[in-house]
Write a protein that holds these residues in place. Structure first.
Motif, PDB file in Angstrom:
ATOM      1  N   TYR A   1      10.266  15.342  15.799  1.00  0.00           N
ATOM      2  CA  TYR A   1       8.955  15.924  16.122  1.00  0.00           C
ATOM      3  C   TYR A   1       8.086  16.026  14.872  1.00  0.00           C
ATOM      4  CZ  TYR A   1       5.779  19.595  17.991  1.00  0.00           C
ATOM      5  OH  TYR A   1       4.707  20.334  18.405  1.00  0.00           O
ATOM      6  N   GLN A   2       8.680  16.592  13.837  1.00  0.00           N
ATOM      7  CA  GLN A   2       7.988  16.775  12.568  1.00  0.00           C
ATOM      8  C   GLN A   2       7.508  15.423  12.031  1.00  0.00           C
ATOM      9  OE1 GLN A   2       7.072  19.193  10.507  1.00  0.00           O
ATOM     10  NE2 GLN A   2       6.641  17.897   8.713  1.00  0.00           N
ATOM     11  N   PHE A   3       8.381  14.453  12.096  1.00  0.00           N
ATOM     12  CA  PHE A   3       8.024  13.137  11.575  1.00  0.00           C
ATOM     13  C   PHE A   3       6.869  12.531  12.361  1.00  0.00           C
ATOM     14  CE2 PHE A   3       8.339   8.522  11.998  1.00  0.00           C
ATOM     15  CZ  PHE A   3       8.110   8.156  10.678  1.00  0.00           C
ATOM     16  N   VAL A   4       6.997  12.497  13.665  1.00  0.00           N
ATOM     17  CA  VAL A   4       5.996  11.821  14.492  1.00  0.00           C
ATOM     18  C   VAL A   4       4.631  12.484  14.351  1.00  0.00           C
ATOM     19  CG1 VAL A   4       5.281  11.350  16.861  1.00  0.00           C
ATOM     20  CG2 VAL A   4       7.640  10.924  16.157  1.00  0.00           C
ATOM     21  N   TRP A   5       4.649  13.798  14.503  1.00  0.00           N
ATOM     22  CA  TRP A   5       3.359  14.480  14.534  1.00  0.00           C
ATOM     23  C   TRP A   5       2.778  14.664  13.130  1.00  0.00           C
ATOM     24  CZ3 TRP A   5       2.116  17.806  19.258  1.00  0.00           C
ATOM     25  CH2 TRP A   5       0.750  18.147  19.275  1.00  0.00           C
ATOM     26  N   HIS A   6       3.591  15.254  12.275  1.00  0.00           N
ATOM     27  CA  HIS A   6       3.008  15.709  11.010  1.00  0.00           C
ATOM     28  C   HIS A   6       3.103  14.720   9.864  1.00  0.00           C
ATOM     29  CE1 HIS A   6       2.087  19.365  12.961  1.00  0.00           C
ATOM     30  NE2 HIS A   6       3.358  19.617  13.249  1.00  0.00           N
TER      31      HIS A   6
ATOM     32  N   VAL B   1      -0.938  12.975  -3.718  1.00  0.00           N
ATOM     33  CA  VAL B   1      -2.174  12.676  -3.001  1.00  0.00           C
ATOM     34  C   VAL B   1      -2.403  13.688  -1.883  1.00  0.00           C
ATOM     35  CG1 VAL B   1      -3.259  11.011  -1.428  1.00  0.00           C
ATOM     36  CG2 VAL B   1      -2.159  10.215  -3.531  1.00  0.00           C
ATOM     37  N   MET B   2      -1.338  13.983  -1.156  1.00  0.00           N
ATOM     38  CA  MET B   2      -1.461  14.903  -0.030  1.00  0.00           C
ATOM     39  C   MET B   2      -1.832  16.304  -0.497  1.00  0.00           C
ATOM     40  SD  MET B   2       1.740  13.368   2.155  1.00  0.00           S
ATOM     41  CE  MET B   2       1.976  14.623   3.383  1.00  0.00           C
TER      42      MET B   2
ATOM     43  N   ALA C   1       0.834  -1.204   0.000  1.00  0.00           N
ATOM     44  CA  ALA C   1       0.000   0.000   0.000  1.00  0.00           C
ATOM     45  C   ALA C   1       0.871   1.257   0.000  1.00  0.00           C
ATOM     46  CB  ALA C   1      -0.928   0.002   1.207  1.00  0.00           C
ATOM     47  N   LEU C   2       0.388   2.265  -0.706  1.00  0.00           N
ATOM     48  CA  LEU C   2       1.168   3.499  -0.846  1.00  0.00           C
ATOM     49  C   LEU C   2       1.517   4.147   0.498  1.00  0.00           C
ATOM     50  CD1 LEU C   2       2.476   5.741  -2.540  1.00  0.00           C
ATOM     51  CD2 LEU C   2       0.228   6.830  -2.643  1.00  0.00           C
ATOM     52  N   PRO C   3       0.560   4.366   1.382  1.00  0.00           N
ATOM     53  CA  PRO C   3       0.921   5.020   2.643  1.00  0.00           C
ATOM     54  C   PRO C   3       1.982   4.234   3.407  1.00  0.00           C
ATOM     55  CG  PRO C   3      -1.450   4.917   2.394  1.00  0.00           C
ATOM     56  CD  PRO C   3      -0.874   4.070   1.310  1.00  0.00           C
ATOM     57  N   ASP C   4       1.916   2.910   3.301  1.00  0.00           N
ATOM     58  CA  ASP C   4       2.902   2.075   3.984  1.00  0.00           C
ATOM     59  C   ASP C   4       4.298   2.332   3.438  1.00  0.00           C
ATOM     60  OD1 ASP C   4       0.925   0.971   5.518  1.00  0.00           O
ATOM     61  OD2 ASP C   4       0.642  -0.758   4.199  1.00  0.00           O
TER      62      ASP C   4
ATOM     63  N   TRP D   1      -0.793  12.033   8.761  1.00  0.00           N
ATOM     64  CA  TRP D   1      -1.071  11.420   7.459  1.00  0.00           C
ATOM     65  C   TRP D   1      -1.109   9.910   7.490  1.00  0.00           C
ATOM     66  CZ3 TRP D   1      -3.089  14.069   3.588  1.00  0.00           C
ATOM     67  CH2 TRP D   1      -2.931  15.471   3.589  1.00  0.00           C
ATOM     68  N   TYR D   2      -0.062   9.318   8.038  1.00  0.00           N
ATOM     69  CA  TYR D   2      -0.003   7.865   7.915  1.00  0.00           C
ATOM     70  C   TYR D   2      -1.145   7.164   8.648  1.00  0.00           C
ATOM     71  CZ  TYR D   2       1.105   3.030   8.205  1.00  0.00           C
ATOM     72  OH  TYR D   2       0.988   1.671   8.132  1.00  0.00           O
TER      73      TYR D   2
END
Length: 888
Positions: free
Chosen positions: A639-644, A733-734, A605-608, A649-650
């Motif tokens: 921080y950016q990765f985890v939250w945003h 997509v985003m 899957a794409l999000p994965d 998204w994921y």
RNA sequence: GGGCGGGUAGCUCAGUCGGGAGAGCACCGGCCUUACAAGCCGGGGGUCACAGGUUCAAGCCCUGUUCCGCCUACCA
């Protein structure tokens, strides 16, 4: 920890207590004296035993802990050597104050009993700061904790002293030093804090011994005149070429003192005549030596006037100043008194005004030690980071002066020197000598002075590891990897460790010195008790949790910039910790019925695939930042990765698959990725937020042991910025989803309204991607459906947004009114026109086209094409909407 | 006196190699969407201290000015 389901909010208190005890019990902080793994070592800047944890400690130790935990995860053998400093003057002051409260003083107690009392005090209160460091999560190897006064370190101190003495690098002599009359001890130059104070410049006439008139001298400290033994003028000063006498009468004292001539005198200052007080001014002392002047000590060690001050004897030095001025005025010898700003030295421990004072002291001859320490930084054996501090280091080292190391206090390392009562021979030795080596006499008395506390701290990197023995520990961990410290002790401590390390180990004490900033209050002021702006780290920890606090410190620890801390900011990072907690809570709901640690790359899957790519990139960023001591960047990237990315998204994009009962295979694949990404994220965050990550790790199925033993996740290849296919597709997509949400927001469309959207693109590949990922867009933008096609028929009642080369048509018929849509489009066009005109200006500039690199020109042209196409489309839409609106 | 650092959104601060000004908080609007209201979605907001210079192009490089902070120094 039985329950697998997490509570709704993260409650740090219990969790922190539990896991810290666990780590200590299980020996996770312990370094191996030697093993096959690469070594990483830090020695802690030893806090004073008298200390309580303040923000400076908190920042300093958080950064060290981040590095230590990071290197453990990377599989290194990590030694974080802890300990405390005996802090001579400070500790003595504390215990003396305690005695005073009981109506006693150290003199009535005697030296031996007093020292006993200090040790008792240390047993009782000395470990307070150690426990506070533990609350911060500090992963020091506590089994190895050292104290600068313990036996091993005392042996190191004695060894160093004796060797330096034998090498002629330590000497004793009568000199002017900085003297604190309150602490009644000499201080090194560094221990004196200068403060600009408003004082007066007094002009005083010293009558000639013979003939008319006199010399007028200027001084800021008139009380010292009682100890004057000369007046000096410049040898080429024409005003004083022809004097009626070669001596003057010292007023009040009424003795005759010589007029000397020396080029040291500044002809431009005051009257060009200088009173000379060899016993109470360092320059005068030098002058006195050159001209063979006597010294007359008029201020005693306790700050009162000596018998040599005549009728002023016994008076406090400041009262005496007033009295001397009054007496001079009475005699008509005070010619002036102008306001004058001058730097006044204060004791860094008790803030009393320091008095330059003549006394017998011990010194280290520093120049020969400084040279190798300078070279080591010049040639990169030790790197100072940020580099700007190297300059400060060099400036100081090049101008270094001999170091006064003796202190007239009791608490400290007593100087191993003995004087023979019979022949006055001085013996320096490791152990108390039985007989005087010169005359064989047995009447030996030990020097009563102790050493400057910084003398023992200077040995810290190797004395803590067992030196003078050649231990395995030294072999494994010296030189240490990095020293993390504040700039306020760059000279006090870092420079001296460099000198001692090179001299006694033949090797620098540390590869890197990371100099961090000061923690200030939110207005940028230094925190101090007197200002009342102190934030207690322990209060912060109690309120917001250690992890939130640590994350805040890391996030604000930008190189070369002070950390301005307010609780508000910590609150923000508590939200972040809680966000992580809730993401884990969500994940565990989907993982509790089993997880699959299989290859996550198998997930189609794409999000994965996207989140896995983003994770690897984030890991690379965090590692790169930590390797270069950019703590704020590391914390920011995570921080950016985890939250945003992960949460925003994921998790949202993965929900359909995770909840999808009907597609077990997709569900399994998503779970697998969710598990992997969460696990790696926890490890990535662990150096910053050790407690919450351990707690979640414990609840996460498929993990065992402590997260401290996990392996740091695999990173993306360094320098590979090319987006993966998954990243490119997900980006498209985003932006489609964001564009649709934007329309919703701007047009006030009810969230519940199920919209119909058409995506048109001339690019067949793009159309294919959108068609393939249609479900994600529908889900995240809450749509009824998405139609994909080539540019063609457009609904006159649709809102338009341009994303890349896609035109997005959001059908609004029956949803909103069109005047509003027209307004929105005009606003959008306004922004666009601004951008376009800036770009067109560039492209109309011939020299830009000629001189700029072709790649840059091409980029700008492409941008221009894109924007103007967007402009065309929006204009067309605006026309349609306006037309539709008119029709009604 | 010498040296260093800083001045970017209302606040606190990022800004890599010179190439379309960013984040967090605050603010405004909309949401109790089944991990999270400690939350979600969207939005507004900047003369990059000032002046000059180099450059096709400057927040970034150079010069000067100014304000703030710190370190350092033996002109009494």
């Amino acid at each position: 920890m039985s329950s697998k389901v997490l509570d709704k909010g993260y409650e740090p208190r219990q969790v922190e207590r539990h896991w810290y005890a666990f780590w200590e019990r299980e020996g996770h902080f312990a370094a191996a004296d030697s093993d096959g793994r690469p070594a990483f070592s830090i020695v802690i800047p030893p806090p004073n035993v008298t200390g309580v944890l303040h923000m400076g400690h908190a920042l300093n130790n958080t950064l060290q802990d981040i590095l230590c935990r990071y290197h453990r995860l990377k599989g290194h053998n990590v030694l974080w050597m802890p300990g405390t400093d005996h802090a001579g003057i400070a500790t003595q002051n504390v215990v003396e104050r305690q005695l005073a409260a009981e109506g006693r003083d150290r003199h009535s107690l005697g030296r031996e009993k007093f020292i006993e009392a200090v040790w008792q005090w240390r047993e009782k209160s000395g470990s307070a700061i150690i426990n506070q460091l533990k609350r911060l999560g500090a992963s020091c190897d506590w089994q190895r904790e050292r104290f600068t006064m313990d036996e091993g370190l005392s042996l190191a101190v004695r060894t160093v002293f004796v060797q330096l003495y034998e090498q002629g690098l330590i000497y004793r002599g009568l000199y002017i030093t900085n003297w604190c009359p309150r602490c009644r001890t000499a201080l090194s130059d560094l221990e004196v804090e200068h403060e600009e104070l408003d004082g007066h410049l007094y002009r005083i006439r010293y009558p000639f011994a013979r003939g008319e008139g006199g010399l007028v001298v200027a001084t800021t400290r008139p009380e010292t005149m009682l100890g004057d033994t000369a007046v000096a003028v410049h040898p080429e000063d024409e005003r004083y070429a022809d004097l009626p006498a070669d001596s003057v009468i010292l007023p009040l004292v009424e003795t005759e003192i010589p007029i000397i001539r020396d080029t040291y005198v500044d002809r431009a200052f005051g009257t060009g005549a200088l009173k000379v007080t060899p016993a109470h001014d360092p320059n005068d002392f030098e002058l006195g030596r050159r001209h063979d002047l006597p010294s007359n000590k008029v201020i005693a060690d306790d700050g009162t006037m000596t018998p040599a001050a005549g009728r002023f004897q016994g008076m406090d030095r400041f009262a005496c100043r007033e009295a001397v001025v009054a007496a001079l005025r009475e005699r008509g010898l005070l010619l002036g008194m102008e306001p004058h700003k001058h730097g006044v030295g204060h004791c860094y421990r008790c803030k009393s005004v320091v008095e330059p004072n003549l006394s017998r002291q011990w010194f280290v001859k520093v120049k020969p030690l400084a040279e190798p320490a300078i070279r080591a930084v010049e040639n990169g054996d030790t790197r100072i980071i940020p580099e700007s501090w190297a300059k400060t280091y060099f400036d100081w080292m090049y101008n270094i002066k001999d170091w006064c190391i003796s202190r007239q206090i009791w608490w400290g390392h007593q100087i191993p020197a003995w004087t023979c009562g019979a022949c006055a021979q001085l013996t320096v030795a490791m152990e108390t000598p039985a007989r005087c080596p010169a005359c064989g006499g047995s009447d030996l008395t030990q020097e009563t002075d102790v050493l400057d506390t910084w003398f023992s701290s200077a040995l810290w990197p190797f004395s803590t590891m067992g030196w003078p023995e050649q231990t395995l520990l030294l072999k494994t961990f010296y030189p240490t990897s990095v020293l993390v410290t504040g700039f306020d002790i760059l000279f006090f401590w870092v420079a001296r460790m460099m000198m001692m390390g090179l001299h006694f180990m033949g090797e620098v004490p540390f590869r890197d010195v990371y100099v961090h900033a000061l923690v200030r209050d939110e207005e940028g002021k230094k925190m101090s008790k007197s200002k009342g702006n102190v934030i207690d780290p322990l209060d912060v920890i109690d309120t917001y949790g250690t992890d939130a606090f640590r994350y805040t410190l890391a996030a604000f620890a930008a190189q070369g910039r002070d950390v301005r801390l307010s609780e508000k900011r910590v609150e923000g990072y508590r939200h972040f910790i809680n966000k992580l907690w809730n993401a884990a809570r969500f994940a565990l709901m989907h993982l509790e019925r089993g997880y699959d640690a299989g290859d996550p790359a198998a997930a189609p899957a794409l999000p994965d695939r996207w989140i896995l790519a983003r994770l690897r990139r984030t890991v690379a960023q965090v590692a790169e930042a930590l390797d270069t001591y950019k703590f704020n960047e590391a914390a920011g990237a995570a921080y950016q990765f985890v939250w945003h990315e992960f949460c925003d998204w994921y998790l949202e994009a993965a929900k359909p698959a995770l909840y999808g009962e009907d597609a077990p295979e997709a569900r399994e694949a998503s779970r697998r990725v969710l598990w992997h990404v969460l696990r790696d994220t926890l490890v990535l965050l662990h150096p910053f937020a050790p407690f919450v990550t351990e707690e979640i790790w414990d609840k996460l199925p498929g993990t065992s042991g402590s997260i401290m033993q996990a392996a740091f996740p695999a990173a993306a290849d360094a320098g590979d910025d090319t987006p993966t296919e998954a990243e490119t597709q997900m980006a498209l997509v985003m932006s489609l989803v964001t564009a649709i949400r934007n329309v919703r927001g701007e047009m006030n469309i009810a969230p519940a309204a199920q919209l119909h959207v058409t995506v048109q693109s001339a690019d067949e590949a793009v159309r294919a991607v959108v068609a393939q990922r249609r479900a994600i867009v529908i889900n995240l933008a809450r749509l009824a459906d998405v139609t994909v096609g080539a540019p063609g028929e457009r609904s006159a009642t649709a809102a338009t947004a341009i994303v890349g080369d896609c035109e997005l048509l959001v059908e609004l018929k029956g949803v909103i009114d069109f005047a509003q849509e027209a307004q929105r489009l005009e606003k959008e066009l306004g922004k666009l026109n601004k951008d376009l005109s800036a770009i067109n200006k560039k492209l109309n500039n011939d020299s830009f086209l000629e001189k700029a690199p072709p790649a840059v020109v091409a980029e700008v042209k492409e941008k221009q094409a894109l924007l103007s196409e967007k402009q065309d489309k929006l204009n067309a839409t605006l026309a349609r909407v306006t037309a539709f609106q008119r029709q009604g």
